[in-house]
Design an enzyme around this catalytic site. Sequence first.
Site, mmCIF file in Angstrom:
data_model
loop_
_atom_site.group_PDB
_atom_site.id
_atom_site.type_symbol
_atom_site.label_atom_id
_atom_site.label_comp_id
_atom_site.label_asym_id
_atom_site.label_seq_id
_atom_site.Cartn_x
_atom_site.Cartn_y
_atom_site.Cartn_z
ATOM 1 N N CYS A 1 0.834 -1.065 0.079
ATOM 2 C CA CYS A 1 -0.210 -0.008 0.008
ATOM 3 C C CYS A 1 0.785 1.220 0.140
ATOM 4 C CB CYS A 1 -1.108 -0.033 1.058
ATOM 5 S SG CYS A 1 -0.215 -0.071 2.822
ATOM 6 N N ASN B 1 2.344 1.354 4.091
ATOM 7 C CA ASN B 1 2.567 -0.118 5.075
ATOM 8 C C ASN B 1 2.210 0.209 6.470
ATOM 9 O OD1 ASN B 1 5.279 -2.006 5.338
ATOM 10 N ND2 ASN B 1 3.439 -2.769 5.063
ATOM 11 N N CYS C 1 -1.315 0.526 7.320
ATOM 12 C CA CYS C 1 -2.746 0.345 7.569
ATOM 13 C C CYS C 1 -3.077 -0.988 6.946
ATOM 14 C CB CYS C 1 -3.680 1.506 6.948
ATOM 15 S SG CYS C 1 -3.453 3.116 8.356
ATOM 16 N N ARG C 2 -3.349 -0.697 5.463
ATOM 17 C CA ARG C 2 -4.030 -1.791 4.790
ATOM 18 C C ARG C 2 -2.831 -3.086 4.466
ATOM 19 N NH1 ARG C 2 -5.283 2.139 -0.253
ATOM 20 N NH2 ARG C 2 -3.349 2.785 0.430
ATOM 21 N N SER C 3 -1.772 -2.788 3.780
ATOM 22 C CA SER C 3 -0.899 -4.043 3.533
ATOM 23 C C SER C 3 -0.363 -4.671 4.680
ATOM 24 C CB SER C 3 -0.066 -3.636 2.426
ATOM 25 O OG SER C 3 1.199 -2.563 3.172
ATOM 26 N N ASP D 1 -8.070 3.795 1.242
ATOM 27 C CA ASP D 1 -7.032 4.155 2.230
ATOM 28 C C ASP D 1 -7.681 4.740 3.369
ATOM 29 O OD1 ASP D 1 -5.241 5.469 3.878
ATOM 30 O OD2 ASP D 1 -4.196 6.420 2.117
#
Length: 162
Positions: free
Chosen positions: A10, A13, A15-17, A128
């Site tokens: 993401c 690095n 939150c999402r990934s 995001d």
Amino acid sequence: MSKVKVMFVCLGNICRSPLAHAIFERDVKNAGLSDQILIESSGTGSWHVGHLPDPRMRKEAASHGVEMTHKARHFIAQDLENYDLIFAMDKQNRIDILSLDKEGKHADKVVLFREFQPGAEKGAEVPDPYYGDAEGFTNVYHMVEETSAKVLEYIKENFLNK
Ligand code: 4NP
């Protein structure tokens, strides 16, 4: 047998990934496949390198029993060589990853993560959550969890002959 190498990417690095990393790692472990799949995550931006995930993301994950311990790291051109499958959380992440693919050799292995979610349309992204509220983090958690299960099925069928 060498491991299938999987990278989630993401922007930050944090939150999402790293969430996809932690959930997918749990799913792979539960499937008894930890010795066959190597999992990593990274960000196209370097602001948060070395940091633990965002506390809001960790709190949401922890409420589902998922611990996030990854320290952020930057996606680099060498990752395009080293990993078999690279899952971008959004289209801009994919563009930024492919901007490092100078010879244009790796486009096929850089895919949009959320296109694997059941019912997701082509081009589907994980939004995001960083500048939003708690609901955004909950939403991301559920879409990543649903998608992770399908990503594992895909890897089993296409890389592990299962
Ligand atoms: P991520 O979220 O890409 O899901 O880790 C973000 C984290 C930090 C920033 C942007 C997005 N930031 O601008 O610092």
